[in-house]
Scaffold this active site. Structure first.
Site, PDB file in Angstrom:
ATOM      1  N   PHE A 117       0.672  -1.383  -0.029  1.00  0.00           N
ATOM      2  CA  PHE A 117      -0.460   0.244   0.249  1.00  0.00           C
ATOM      3  C   PHE A 117       0.741   1.398  -0.171  1.00  0.00           C
ATOM      4  O   PHE A 117       2.103   0.874   0.030  1.00  0.00           O
ATOM      5  CB  PHE A 117      -0.888   0.230   1.309  1.00  0.00           C
ATOM      6  CG  PHE A 117      -2.157  -0.267   0.950  1.00  0.00           C
ATOM      7  CD1 PHE A 117      -2.638  -1.776   0.304  1.00  0.00           C
ATOM      8  CD2 PHE A 117      -3.415   0.144   1.443  1.00  0.00           C
ATOM      9  CE1 PHE A 117      -4.043  -1.271  -0.182  1.00  0.00           C
ATOM     10  CE2 PHE A 117      -4.462   0.189   1.996  1.00  0.00           C
ATOM     11  CZ  PHE A 117      -5.228  -1.150   1.000  1.00  0.00           C
ATOM     12  N   GLN A 238      -9.439  13.675   5.619  1.00  0.00           N
ATOM     13  CA  GLN A 238      -9.288  13.018   4.241  1.00  0.00           C
ATOM     14  C   GLN A 238     -10.024  12.967   3.400  1.00  0.00           C
ATOM     15  O   GLN A 238     -11.121  12.683   3.241  1.00  0.00           O
ATOM     16  CB  GLN A 238      -8.034  11.596   4.633  1.00  0.00           C
ATOM     17  CG  GLN A 238      -7.073  11.129   3.626  1.00  0.00           C
ATOM     18  CD  GLN A 238      -6.782  10.125   4.099  1.00  0.00           C
ATOM     19  OE1 GLN A 238      -7.917   9.132   4.524  1.00  0.00           O
ATOM     20  NE2 GLN A 238      -5.529  10.010   4.455  1.00  0.00           N
ATOM     21  N   HIS A 240     -10.272  12.343  -1.542  1.00  0.00           N
ATOM     22  CA  HIS A 240     -10.118  11.675  -2.371  1.00  0.00           C
ATOM     23  C   HIS A 240     -10.670  12.420  -4.087  1.00  0.00           C
ATOM     24  O   HIS A 240     -11.090  13.344  -3.647  1.00  0.00           O
ATOM     25  CB  HIS A 240     -10.644  10.076  -3.048  1.00  0.00           C
ATOM     26  CG  HIS A 240      -9.833   9.770  -2.347  1.00  0.00           C
ATOM     27  ND1 HIS A 240      -8.679   8.682  -2.353  1.00  0.00           N
ATOM     28  CD2 HIS A 240      -9.880   8.943  -0.886  1.00  0.00           C
ATOM     29  CE1 HIS A 240      -8.404   7.437  -2.192  1.00  0.00           C
ATOM     30  NE2 HIS A 240      -8.951   8.152  -1.223  1.00  0.00           N
ATOM     31  N   LEU A 250     -16.488   6.764  -4.678  1.00  0.00           N
ATOM     32  CA  LEU A 250     -15.033   6.985  -5.073  1.00  0.00           C
ATOM     33  C   LEU A 250     -14.680   6.823  -6.255  1.00  0.00           C
ATOM     34  O   LEU A 250     -14.471   4.972  -6.255  1.00  0.00           O
ATOM     35  CB  LEU A 250     -14.336   6.132  -3.874  1.00  0.00           C
ATOM     36  CG  LEU A 250     -12.655   6.504  -3.682  1.00  0.00           C
ATOM     37  CD1 LEU A 250     -12.333   7.906  -3.564  1.00  0.00           C
ATOM     38  CD2 LEU A 250     -11.929   5.244  -2.562  1.00  0.00           C
ATOM     39  N   GLU A 253      -7.267   5.498  -7.789  1.00  0.00           N
ATOM     40  CA  GLU A 253      -6.057   6.452  -8.163  1.00  0.00           C
ATOM     41  C   GLU A 253      -5.595   5.642  -9.298  1.00  0.00           C
ATOM     42  O   GLU A 253      -5.319   6.479 -10.514  1.00  0.00           O
ATOM     43  CB  GLU A 253      -5.210   6.564  -7.209  1.00  0.00           C
ATOM     44  CG  GLU A 253      -4.955   7.457  -6.865  1.00  0.00           C
ATOM     45  CD  GLU A 253      -4.369   8.027  -5.667  1.00  0.00           C
ATOM     46  OE1 GLU A 253      -4.540   6.235  -5.014  1.00  0.00           O
ATOM     47  OE2 GLU A 253      -4.960   9.035  -5.133  1.00  0.00           O
ATOM     48  N   ARG A 284      -2.560  12.542  -4.137  1.00  0.00           N
ATOM     49  CA  ARG A 284      -3.884  13.645  -3.608  1.00  0.00           C
ATOM     50  C   ARG A 284      -4.058  14.523  -3.663  1.00  0.00           C
ATOM     51  O   ARG A 284      -4.913  15.315  -4.035  1.00  0.00           O
ATOM     52  CB  ARG A 284      -4.290  12.443  -3.030  1.00  0.00           C
ATOM     53  CG  ARG A 284      -3.922  11.593  -3.291  1.00  0.00           C
ATOM     54  CD  ARG A 284      -4.919  10.492  -1.710  1.00  0.00           C
ATOM     55  NE  ARG A 284      -4.754   9.369  -1.695  1.00  0.00           N
ATOM     56  CZ  ARG A 284      -5.388   8.183  -1.436  1.00  0.00           C
ATOM     57  NH1 ARG A 284      -5.610   8.481   0.143  1.00  0.00           N
ATOM     58  NH2 ARG A 284      -4.692   6.989  -1.514  1.00  0.00           N
ATOM     59  N   HIS A 351     -13.041  11.583   2.313  1.00  0.00           N
ATOM     60  CA  HIS A 351     -13.694  10.283   2.796  1.00  0.00           C
ATOM     61  C   HIS A 351     -13.469  10.116   4.395  1.00  0.00           C
ATOM     62  O   HIS A 351     -14.111   8.869   5.195  1.00  0.00           O
ATOM     63  CB  HIS A 351     -12.311   9.756   2.237  1.00  0.00           C
ATOM     64  CG  HIS A 351     -11.817   7.765   2.133  1.00  0.00           C
ATOM     65  ND1 HIS A 351     -13.020   7.195   1.406  1.00  0.00           N
ATOM     66  CD2 HIS A 351     -11.375   7.478   2.552  1.00  0.00           C
ATOM     67  CE1 HIS A 351     -12.308   6.356   1.739  1.00  0.00           C
ATOM     68  NE2 HIS A 351     -11.583   6.339   2.642  1.00  0.00           N
ATOM     69  N   ARG A 396      -3.935   9.909   7.440  1.00  0.00           N
ATOM     70  CA  ARG A 396      -4.158   8.608   7.781  1.00  0.00           C
ATOM     71  C   ARG A 396      -3.293   7.934   7.087  1.00  0.00           C
ATOM     72  O   ARG A 396      -3.840   7.985   5.722  1.00  0.00           O
ATOM     73  CB  ARG A 396      -5.467   8.101   7.595  1.00  0.00           C
ATOM     74  CG  ARG A 396      -5.738   6.573   8.511  1.00  0.00           C
ATOM     75  CD  ARG A 396      -7.343   7.009   7.655  1.00  0.00           C
ATOM     76  NE  ARG A 396      -7.679   6.925   6.897  1.00  0.00           N
ATOM     77  CZ  ARG A 396      -7.810   6.026   6.070  1.00  0.00           C
ATOM     78  NH1 ARG A 396      -7.426   4.943   6.454  1.00  0.00           N
ATOM     79  NH2 ARG A 396      -8.319   5.742   5.037  1.00  0.00           N
TER      80      ARG A 396
END
Lengths: 585, 80
Positions: A117, A238, A240, A250, A253, A284, A351, A396
């Site tokens: 990740f 946060q 996106h 969402l 990406e 982002r 988000h 986060r």
């Protein structure tokens, strides 16, 4: 009012609440869980990514490296004692889940599968780490269902479809439970408890475009605020860059990773202006702000010029179908267009709530006491997205939110178990302690005429999106704060026509809007006050991080309304502190 | 009325996609269903969110014909 008594009341039945409940029930505490929807319909079910834990099943790994990544990801606003605790506890949290029946994906060796990740490294910022444990693409669902089944077995008492109205506390500030309403009958119920754990999740519904389920209205945060508890670091939200415009879902990406790019209303590939090298694959926050800027400056798309387009059709139908099938299904269902032929309308989508109810690493809610150090609030705990431990700080990392709920759900429960050994009896509840809850209920039974709840909610989320979203400066935020204050006044004059008792969803929605309104004020006030850019909070008038002035947590108090601050806990439990450095990836 | 209100609350789910699809259908499509279809809708709501998502996004087809028809109706009513 009817009364029920328990050792512990848990409000919220997502992963954090259920993990705490299970620990307590297994220790033979009497536990009640209140949930406004059926527990397995909590928002944890939507978490797809996974759980970070340095198991080293694929590549070498170490909890200390995980800790470094989390501190760095937080832009140094995370509390390093809590982060060390979480990263050390992570492997055990995963093995416990396995024991509870979560079907983790497997490697050929039989060990738990782990995936790579973003933001995760080996050896303190070196090569990519492989740390995220997953149960296919439904990790949250698997965790939630396993924990629910285990709780049923352990005889946790569930109040399904009960809406918590207000916390109950005495004059000395001891928390004694809550008043909740049975949604099916409209009857209020006093749930008396020696300890109360808030686990109500985040508040994505603050913003018009967001990825969250409708239930995420910040009920626990707002109840805490009204009970005199401040909210911490609420300016950190946060976003996106690409959500379906006006709806919020969402679009990963991956769509831009495959070669998709963004277009404004003039048909221009505008990311070339904002990030000449990385273009549509810039970070982002850069992409989010570029989209918001295009729309603000009148170069948006559509009748209201309020979004931009994500173009994928040039990739060819084969690529779109093969590599982006999930996006294609979703867009076809909701927009009745095929992204292989037609660009997708997109806008930045909210988000995750990094801020929340301030707690220590035992899940105890903590507040500053006069000029001295902070102290635990007796009887009150908070875990998960509604809490601010703070392990996420200003931003986060993917895979750390499920870990947060598991580790701190368990830690809070363990602290409660110790506490219960010393507190064998319930404290008396003063007669006037129920007044705020009763007033709140009566208010929505009284007034029939006035502004509509749905209308006010739409205005609030639009104000928050335009004034407290990804494009922030002094002027925009000040206007936003004024607008939220004015709207909050107007809510006093709102009314609902439906005064029935059975499944009166209009009344629930009115109380949810009250909660959103209070949390919105906390969010926009904290964002206005913080004159720097750090993590997810990005101010175009203060583009740099300012550790001299702002390496500190924000605290918003509702009554009297004011900002307060407290230091970041830079000292870990056993290892050396990670001092702030410029955050580059 | 209270029956519809009860169903409306059952359409509050853990995922935004389901909130939007089921919420729109219960307001606009449900009233036009036959009584047997209404009880099937109620049964549909008892499935886990992940199963409903696969069905309603058209990724997997349910095995029961009645559920297939219902899923088609909900998908068709998805507001653009």
């Amino acid at each position: 009012m009817e009364k029920r008594s328990f050792d512990t009341l848990i409000i919220g039945a997502g992963g954090g609440g259920l993990r705490a409940a299970l620990q307590l029930s297994q220790a033979e505490a009497r536990v009640a869980v209140v949930s406004k929807v059926f527990p397995t319909r909590s928002h944890t079910v939507a978490a797809q990514g996974g759980v970070n834990a340095a198991l080293a099943n694929v590549l070498p790994d170490n909890w200390h490296w995980h800790m470094f990544d989390t501190v760095k990801g937080s832009d140094y606003l995370g509390d390093q004692d809590a982060i060390e605790y979480m990263c050390r506890a992570a492997p055990r949290a995963v093995y416990e889940l396995e024991h509870f029946g979560v079907p983790f994906s497997r490697l050929d060796t039989g060990k738990i599968y782990q995936r790579a990740f973003g933001g995760q490294s080996r050896d303190f910022g070196g090569d990519q780490a492989v740390r995220t444990c997953a149960a296919a693409d439904r990790t949250g669902h698997a965790i939630l269902h396993s924990l629910y089944q285990q709780n049923i077995r352990a005889r946790t008492h569930f109040f399904d479809e009960y809406f918590a109205i207000e916390l109950v506390h005495d004059d000395a500030g001891y928390f004694l439970g809550a008043v909740a309403m049975d949604i099916s009958s409209g009857e209020p119920l006093l749930i008396e408890a020696k300890t109360t754990i808030l686990a109500t999740g985040g508040v994505g519904q603050l913003f018009r475009t967001n990825t969250n389920a409708l239930v995420n209205t910040g009920d626990g945060m707002a109840m805490a605020l009204r009970a005199g508890i401040p909210l911490q670091d609420m300016e950190f939200f946060q976003f996106h860059p690409t959500g379906v415009a006006g709806k919020g879902m969402l679009i990963t990406e991956g769509a831009r990773g495959e070669g998709g790019y963004l277009l404004n209303g003039d048909g221009e590939r505008f990311m070339e202006r904002y990030a000449p090298n990385a273009k549509d694959l810039a970070s982002r926050d850069v992409v989010s702000r570029a989209i918001a800027t295009e729309v603000r400056e009148g170069r948006g798309v559509g009748a209201n010029r309020d979004h931009v387009l994500l173009k994928l059709d040039h990739l060819g139908a084969d690529i779109v179908k093969k590599r982006l099938p999930g996006i294609r299904d979703m867009v076809k269902t909701f927009l009745h267009i095929d992204p292989a032929d037609t660009p997708i309308p997109v806008y930045p989508t909210a988000h995750y709530t990094m801020g929340g109810i301030p707690t220590n690493r035992h899940g105890q809610v903590v507040v500053p006491v006069q000029q001295g150090a902070e102290e635990p609030v007796p009887g009150l705990y908070a875990v998960g997205e509604c809490a601010c431990v703070s392990v996420h700080g200003a931003n986060r990392l993917g895979g750390n939110s499920l870990l947060d709920i598991l580790v701190f759900g368990r830690a809070a429960a363990n602290h409660v178990i110790e506490h219960l050994k010393h507190q064998r009896y319930h404290q008396p509840i003063p007669a006037d302690a129920l007044a705020p809850a009763l007033q709140r209920l009566a208010r929505w039974n009284r007034q029939a005429r006035g502004e509509s709840i749905a209308g006010l909610r739409a205005q609030l989320t639009k104000i928050m999106e335009d004034h407290c979203g990804v494009f922030r400066n002094e002027e925009v935020l000040q206007e936003g704060r004024n607008a939220v204050m004015a709207l909050r006044e107007r809510l006093q004059d709102a009314g609902i026509e439906d005064h029935s008792q059975v499944f009166n969803t209009a009344r629930i929605e009115a109380m949810e809007l009250e909660n959103l309104m209070d949390v919105a004020l906390a969010t926009v006030s904290s964002a206005l006050a913080r004159r720097e850019s750090r993590g997810a909070h990005s101010r175009i008038d203060y583009p740099e991080r300012d550790d001299q002035q702002w390496l500190k947590h924000s605290l918003f108090n509702l009554d009297p309304m004011k900002m307060d601050y407290k230091p970041v806990r830079m000292q870990p439990l056993t290892v050396e502190s990670f001092p702030p450095k410029k955050r580059t990836y | 009325m209270s029956e519809l209100a009860r169903l409306r609350w059952k359409c509050r789910r853990g995922m935004l996609e389901l909130d939007l699809l089921l919420g729109a259908f219960v307001e606009h499509g449900y009233q036009r269903l036959e009584p047997t279809q209404r009880s099937q809708f109620e049964r549909l709501l008892d499935y886990p969110d992940t199963v409903l998502l696969e069905w309603l996004l058209g990724r997997i087809q349910p095995t029961e014909r009645e559920i297939v028809q219902l899923v088609d109706k909900i998908r068709a009513s998805a507001a653009t």
